[in-house]
Each structure stands twice: as C-alpha cells, then as structure tokens.
Design an enzyme around this catalytic site. Structure first.
Site, PDB file in Angstrom:
ATOM      1  N   ASP A  13       4.313  28.987  37.923  1.00  0.00           N
ATOM      2  CA  ASP A  13       5.374  30.174  37.928  1.00  0.00           C
ATOM      3  C   ASP A  13       5.434  30.880  36.383  1.00  0.00           C
ATOM      4  OD1 ASP A  13       7.331  32.140  38.698  1.00  0.00           O
ATOM      5  OD2 ASP A  13       8.910  30.925  37.663  1.00  0.00           O
ATOM      6  N   SER A  14       6.069  31.952  36.338  1.00  0.00           N
ATOM      7  CA  SER A  14       6.046  32.535  35.087  1.00  0.00           C
ATOM      8  C   SER A  14       7.244  31.669  33.977  1.00  0.00           C
ATOM      9  CB  SER A  14       6.652  33.950  35.016  1.00  0.00           C
ATOM     10  OG  SER A  14       7.997  34.133  35.507  1.00  0.00           O
ATOM     11  N   GLY A  46       7.096  40.318  35.750  1.00  0.00           N
ATOM     12  CA  GLY A  46       7.202  41.394  36.705  1.00  0.00           C
ATOM     13  C   GLY A  46       6.719  42.658  36.303  1.00  0.00           C
ATOM     14  N   CYS A  77       5.281  31.874  42.532  1.00  0.00           N
ATOM     15  CA  CYS A  77       5.755  33.202  41.779  1.00  0.00           C
ATOM     16  C   CYS A  77       5.348  34.357  42.680  1.00  0.00           C
ATOM     17  CB  CYS A  77       4.894  33.322  40.310  1.00  0.00           C
ATOM     18  SG  CYS A  77       5.290  34.786  39.465  1.00  0.00           S
ATOM     19  N   ASN A  78       6.157  35.008  43.197  1.00  0.00           N
ATOM     20  CA  ASN A  78       5.795  36.225  44.046  1.00  0.00           C
ATOM     21  C   ASN A  78       4.815  37.221  43.189  1.00  0.00           C
ATOM     22  OD1 ASN A  78       7.757  36.172  46.731  1.00  0.00           O
ATOM     23  ND2 ASN A  78       8.706  34.995  44.831  1.00  0.00           N
ATOM     24  N   GLU A 156      16.592  33.298  33.141  1.00  0.00           N
ATOM     25  CA  GLU A 156      15.880  32.875  31.943  1.00  0.00           C
ATOM     26  C   GLU A 156      16.780  32.482  30.539  1.00  0.00           C
ATOM     27  OE1 GLU A 156      12.382  31.829  31.658  1.00  0.00           O
ATOM     28  OE2 GLU A 156      12.064  32.066  33.435  1.00  0.00           O
ATOM     29  N   CYS A 188      11.500  36.645  44.971  1.00  0.00           N
ATOM     30  CA  CYS A 188      11.301  36.373  43.214  1.00  0.00           C
ATOM     31  C   CYS A 188      11.897  34.739  43.379  1.00  0.00           C
ATOM     32  CB  CYS A 188      11.986  37.339  42.468  1.00  0.00           C
ATOM     33  SG  CYS A 188      11.886  36.517  40.880  1.00  0.00           S
ATOM     34  N   HIS A 190      13.099  33.348  40.894  1.00  0.00           N
ATOM     35  CA  HIS A 190      14.070  33.178  40.087  1.00  0.00           C
ATOM     36  C   HIS A 190      15.370  33.519  40.756  1.00  0.00           C
ATOM     37  CE1 HIS A 190      11.007  33.131  36.903  1.00  0.00           C
ATOM     38  NE2 HIS A 190      12.093  32.817  35.921  1.00  0.00           N
TER      39      HIS A 190
HETATM   40  N1  DGL Z   1       9.420  33.876  39.604  1.00  0.00           N
HETATM   41  C1  DGL Z   1       8.713  35.228  39.389  1.00  0.00           C
HETATM   42  C2  DGL Z   1       8.358  35.602  40.714  1.00  0.00           C
HETATM   43  O1  DGL Z   1       8.571  34.943  41.709  1.00  0.00           O
HETATM   44  C3  DGL Z   1       9.052  35.777  38.339  1.00  0.00           C
HETATM   45  C4  DGL Z   1       8.357  37.086  37.785  1.00  0.00           C
HETATM   46  C5  DGL Z   1       8.573  37.318  36.424  1.00  0.00           C
HETATM   47  O2  DGL Z   1       8.344  36.634  35.464  1.00  0.00           O
HETATM   48  O3  DGL Z   1       9.055  38.621  36.032  1.00  0.00           O
HETATM   49  O4  DGL Z   1       7.866  37.024  40.792  1.00  0.00           O
END
Ligand code: DGL
Length: 275
Positions: A13-14, A46, A77-78, A156, A188, A190
C-alpha cells in the site's frame, strides 16, 4: 527463499492503509507468511498522476516477487489497484489480488435499498474503477461516488478523531448523505481507521463497508486455485517501509496489532527504489 506453499503472500500500500487488509488476511489465514511494504516515502498516491502510481505499483509488485519470493501479490491500495491491477496481473508470474472487485462485491451484498456509495481518493474515483466493478457484479444498484482528499493524510498523521477531521468529513460526505444511500464502501484502505468519524457523520442508517474481509476471502480463493494455500502452522509477518521506519513500526503496531513487531527499510539495497 521458501518456495511453493511456504512462500509468503506479498502485499503493498502507499502507507498504513493496507494494514486493514493485512489484519483481515492474518485473521483468515493464520498459517500464511506475509511480507507487507508500506510506501510511506512516496505516499499519498491519491493525487498523483496514474502513470506514477502505475510505476510505483509495478516496482513494488516486482520487488515482492523477486526480492521476497512472494507466491501471490495483494494490492492493498485502491488507488494502485484502480490503475495498475491489469498490468500487474499481466507481468507478475504469480496470482495478483486487488481490493476493488472484492469491495464492490461486499458493497452490493450490504445494501437493502439498492442505493449505495463509494468514497475514495481522487485517483480512485477519477479512474471509474468502482463504476465498472459494481456494474460487473450485475447487481441492480445505483452508485454515488465521492472523492475525499485529505482523509489519508489524517490517518498517516495518526489523527483519526477530533474536530478537524470531523469538519472535513461533514463537508466531503454531504453529497453522499444527500443521496440517501444505505451502504457506503470505504474505497480506500486507510478509511476504516476513520470509521468512527465517518459513521457519526453518515448516521446509523448507513452501513459502512470495508473491502478488507472480502479481499482476504479472495486471497484464499486465489491461493486455493493455484494449489498454494498453506494450511496449518503459524505464519510469520514482516513489515517494510520506504519512509520513516521507526515511525512505521510504532504507529503500524498500534493500527495492526502485535504481529507488527518491527519494521525494516525498503528497498533493502537501495537499488530498486525510483525517485
Ligand atoms: N490506501 C490507499 C488507497 O486505498 C491510499 C492512497 C493514498 O496514498 O492516497 O487508495
């Protein structure tokens, strides 16, 4: 490097968001080894151009397979799954599982009224991936989508309650409230960490849906189909971050639980990370 059934599941994920998916996978598949990379050095994804997110996703997916011997890759991560899942599946020699299809399935199962919504990052919502995935389920539902820029940054920063995030949620979720939906997909990974605030703003008549559990079921299905399911034993769990490793270990442990004992730097050699 362990191979076959004993190889780890790779996940990325990010940042911290994919830990919601890691939690579900650990709970459903306690015998599986897991390697998780949080790309906190380059988060958030994102608002980044899709081409950059695709490049990061390919780099992470390749590293999980080449450096850690992953037997499957979970795109937790979406944003990355929305723009890079097909390409990852085409280039990686292992099963690849995303969160968008499982999320769409969980959403259409959760509704009684047929009016549903998804919230996600700007990149995810702009990609139209959820419109396609929900249509692909064949369920007769009407879908409202809304981007929620800023939510990821609150998570975060470990700021998951309080006035600031509540005010932002009230503003961003207003169109979703007006749409009169009865199920809202947290599109998402998060966002489940903000479910207290999102639930308060949406009210008790709206069911919040996370893709995590359905994704874990999809991972089990993919491993079973490939003859790679590790049944029995106790899995080990390794966590990596491309950013502040000490912070990843500290906050990640609070978000995921005791399985996150420590974190290490990714990439291990410094040779595979892009700018
Ligand atoms: N968890 C990521 C998602 O599902 C977050 C993306 C991001 O870093 O903006 O999209």
């Amino acid at each position: 490097m362990p191979t076959g059934r004993d190889a780890p599941i790779g996940m990325f994920d990010s940042g911290f968001g994919g830990l919601t998916v890691a939690r579900a996978v650990i709970d459903l598949l306690p015998g599986e080894h897991l390697v998780y990379i949080g790309d906190t050095g380059r988060y958030p994804y994102g608002a980044k151009p899709p081409a950059d997110v695709r490049r990061f996703a390919l780099e992470l997916g390749r590293s999980l397979v080449d450096d850690f011997g992953a037997k499957a890759v979970v795109v937790a991560c979406n944003t990355a799954a929305s723009v890079a899942l097909d390409e990852l599946a085409a280039v990686l020699p292992v099963p690849v599982v995303g969160v968008v299809g499982p999320g769409a399935r969980a959403l259409v199962h959760a509704t009684s009224s047929g009016r549903v919504a998804v919230i996600g990052t700007v990149g995810t919502i702009a990609s139209g991936a959820y419109e396609r995935a929900v249509a692909g389920t064949g369920a007769p539902v009407s879908l409202v989508s809304a981007a929620c820029p800023g939510f990821v940054e609150f998570v975060e920063r470990d700021q998951t309650t309080g006035e600031e995030v509540t005010v932002l949620a009230q503003r961003l979720l207003a169109p979703v409230r007006e749409a009169g939906v009865d199920a809202l997909l947290l599109g998402c990974t998060h966002y489940p960490f903000l479910s207290g605030v999102i639930g308060d703003v949406m009210g008790p008549g709206v069911r919040l849906v996370s893709s995590a559990d359905e994704t874990a079921v999809a991972v089990r299905g993919a491993l079973e189909a490939a003859g790679l399911l590790r049944d029995g034993g106790t899995g080990t769990h390794r966590f990596f971050s491309s950013g502040d490793v000490a912070r990843f270990a500290e906050l990640g442990r609070r978000l995921l639980g005791p399985e996150l004992e420590e974190a290490a730097a990714w990439p291990e050699t410094g040779a595979t990370k892009g700018e």
